[in-house]
Write an enzyme that holds these catalytic residues in place. Structure first.
Site, PDB file in Angstrom:
ATOM      1  N   TYR A   1     -11.599 -23.890   6.636  1.00 59.69           N
ATOM      2  CA  TYR A   1     -12.460 -24.386   7.702  1.00 59.69           C
ATOM      3  C   TYR A   1     -11.681 -24.295   9.013  1.00 59.69           C
ATOM      4  O   TYR A   1     -10.478 -24.053   9.013  1.00 59.69           O
ATOM      5  CB  TYR A   1     -12.833 -25.845   7.427  1.00 59.69           C
TER       6      TYR A   1
ATOM      7  N   SER B   1      -5.713 -35.623   9.302  1.00 60.64           N
ATOM      8  CA  SER B   1      -5.500 -35.096   7.959  1.00 60.64           C
ATOM      9  C   SER B   1      -6.759 -34.446   7.418  1.00 60.64           C
ATOM     10  O   SER B   1      -7.857 -34.986   7.550  1.00 60.64           O
ATOM     11  CB  SER B   1      -5.064 -36.244   7.048  1.00 60.64           C
ATOM     12  N   LYS B   2      -6.584 -33.311   6.795  1.00 64.48           N
ATOM     13  CA  LYS B   2      -7.761 -32.605   6.291  1.00 64.48           C
ATOM     14  C   LYS B   2      -8.409 -33.354   5.145  1.00 64.48           C
ATOM     15  O   LYS B   2      -9.585 -33.230   4.893  1.00 64.48           O
ATOM     16  CB  LYS B   2      -7.383 -31.179   5.874  1.00 64.48           C
ATOM     17  N   ARG B   3      -7.640 -34.202   4.474  1.00 69.48           N
ATOM     18  CA  ARG B   3      -8.182 -34.933   3.340  1.00 69.48           C
ATOM     19  C   ARG B   3      -8.986 -36.144   3.774  1.00 69.48           C
ATOM     20  O   ARG B   3     -10.057 -36.410   3.256  1.00 69.48           O
ATOM     21  CB  ARG B   3      -7.039 -35.406   2.417  1.00 69.48           C
ATOM     22  N   LYS B   4      -8.450 -36.910   4.714  1.00 66.88           N
ATOM     23  CA  LYS B   4      -9.081 -38.185   5.056  1.00 66.88           C
ATOM     24  C   LYS B   4      -9.957 -38.152   6.308  1.00 66.88           C
ATOM     25  O   LYS B   4     -10.778 -39.021   6.507  1.00 66.88           O
ATOM     26  CB  LYS B   4      -7.993 -39.246   5.252  1.00 66.88           C
TER      27      LYS B   4
END
Length: 483
Positions: A15, A241-244
């Site tokens: 992305y 962060s790409k996760r959160k």
RNA sequence: GGUCCCAUCGUCUAGUGGCCUAGGACAAUACCCUCUCAAGGUAUAGGCACGGGUUCGAAUCCCGUUGGGACUGCCA
């Protein structure tokens, strides 16, 4: 006089990160404010693990959406592999590089005993030859200072002795970021390296490499100027962060953010235009932007403010522009961009374009995201409105007076002229007869017809919906009360 | 741990020695407008991390403290 030559050099991921979007934007500003500025997109894909064709397409389409046009590219760093290898060979031949066969564990093991940070230079003088398990390291000068000329932060000093002998090429032969990036920047004659602050520690290494390359190639390519942009952080003040965190630019597009609003907001993260006005057009952004004015501290990506900007931008659209912009959310078409996972709640044949054109202005001033439009107008196209049960209970099921009012409304609405102002007056009169003000009187009608207590102006909506459908819904709502 | 970066309202910022009893925007709160919800209007609350200097004068310069962050990979 040669204009600034800048590049945006992302590594491909699934992305387009909003932080990348801002870096790209600031690079683009610098290129566009000079008639001979030059903007390059270079995909840094030397790491085979993260290198997929569609990811490159994603970056390009996100940039296109934001209106960041290129003067060259997209280029792939992997295409320059021969140049990278040539660079390592030249550097090696001149003693700037040496082979090392230490494993990661060995390096870590020796760390405690040594005062040198990172790798301790163990193999520097071992005279190792190349093998399938030797990496190539750069022999960092043991003394001296490397000063990074940073347009944003000033002269940032690094002791060479504290920079470890970093790996330049893997044992597999793949040339790593530090060198590949510098080699390409030299070839592209990049004048300004504008990137995130996380790269600041790389800068002295890359300057050392750049100078070494100048030396071995006997070609004096001027060092670039650097500009390390403050990081974008979350509410915990940590790097996004790409996760959160919601960092995918594409998802903002899907939700219905306008590119101009997005660009305007992004520009305000770490920078601001002169004067008190923050909503400014792209040309003014380009004209006023100066790297020297970029702030030094991390910026929180505030979706609330972005959303507010977007609402403002939506309201500033002309009716025609608005219709054009919401198209993908209310009337998705094949062959045209469509937001992912956001199909309208109605079936395609239920949609009525003429009707939508009439309600569009009412919607335009009430939404902050284009993606909110379908929910606001779905009752026009669905056979039965999508009832919000809480609203229905409150305004109808548990309210006998309201039900009575609906009964009278069914009669009166059947005989009056079908115009919003007449509907308005009639409802006022209906309410008065039952001791209700208009605020109270319109609620049950609204809920019966639209399914909810909030929505576009009621009487205009009824006029557009039409007498027959309105009466049907009033009757059905009454029936629903006792169901 | 080491290196480096950073520090003005909750958030993004303006401010580059006197114009600052610190300005704007988003968010918040109140009121007005109003058929709901928005929009719009008006108002309120809220900040220079701390301590030393320098100076006639410091949010602005210097030092220190504290706090936060990035980097520390045969990733980029």
């Amino acid at each position: 006089m040669v204009g600034p030559r800048v590049r945006f050099a992302p590594s491909p991921t699934g992305y387009f990160h909003v932080g990348s979007a801002r870096s790209a934007l600031f690079n683009w500003f610098v290129a566009r404010q000079s008639p001979d500025g030059f903007f390059i997109l270079r995909i840094e894909d030397t790491d085979a693990d993260r290198n997929r064709e569609e990811w490159v397409d994603g970056i390009v389409s996100a940039m296109t959406w934001l209106g960041l046009d290129l003067d060259a590219g997209p280029f792939r760093q992997s295409d320059n592999f021969p140049a990278h290898v040539a660079a390592t060979e030249a550097l090696l031949a001149h003693g700037y590089l040496y082979y090392c066969d230490c494993t990661g564990d060995q390096v870590t093991e020796r760390k405690g005993e040594n005062k040198t940070p990172g790798y301790d230079g163990f193999c520097r003088d071992r005279g190792l030859a190349r093998s399938e398990r030797t990496a190539l390291r750069f022999a960092t000068p043991r003394e001296g200072l490397t000063v990074v000329p940073d347009l944003i932060r000033g002269q940032v000093e690094f002791q060479n002795a504290l920079i470890d002998d970093f790996v330049v090429a893997k044992s597999s032969g793949v040339v790593l970021y530090a060198l590949a990036n510098v080699t390409d920047d030299r070839n592209d004659r990049i004048t300004h390296v504008i990137r995130g602050e996380e790269h600041l520690p790389n800068a002295p290494k890359q300057m050392l490499l750049w100078s070494a390359l100048n030396d071995v190639s006997k070609q004096e390519v001027p060092l670039p100027l650097y500009a390390h942009l403050p990081l974008l952080v979350n509410e915990q003040r940590k790097k996004l962060s790409k996760r959160k965190d919601p960092v995918a630019t594409e998802s903002y597009r899907d939700e219905g953010y306008l590119p101009e609003a997005f660009v305007n907001y992004l520009a305000l993260l770490g920078w601001s235009p002169r004067g008190d006005e923050e909503i400014v057009d792209r040309q003014l952004l380009i004209d006023q932007f100066r790297l020297e004015d970029v702030s030094h501290s991390p910026a929180f990506f505030d979706v609330k403010k972005l959303r507010s900007f977007n609402g403002e931008y939506i309201r500033r659209l002309s009716s025609e522009q608005f219709l054009e912009a919401v198209g993908p959310w209310v009337e998705p078409r094949d062959g045209q961009w469509q937001p992912t996972d956001r199909t309208p709640p109605w079936r395609e044949e239920q949609f009525n374009r003429d009707l939508f054109v009439r309600v569009a202005p009412l919607v335009q001033e009430r939404i902050a995201l284009l993606g909110e439009a379908p929910g606001m107008v779905s009752f026009f196209f669905l056979d039965t409105p999508d009832f919000v049960e809480g609203d229905f209970d409150k305004s109808l099921r548990n309210d006998p007076v309201a039900q009575a009012l609906l009964g009278v409304a069914i009669e009166r609405f059947g005989e009056i002229e079908w115009r919003s102002d007449v509907l308005h007056e009639t409802t006022v009169a209906l309410g008065e007869a039952m001791g209700l003000n208009l605020r109270k009187a319109q609620a049950p009608i609204r809920c019966a017809v639209t399914g909810a207590l909030i929505g576009p102006p009621l009487f205009e909506s009824l006029e557009i919906l039409g007498r027959d459908r309105t009466l049907t819904r009033l009757r059905e709502a009454l029936a629903r009360c006792s169901a």
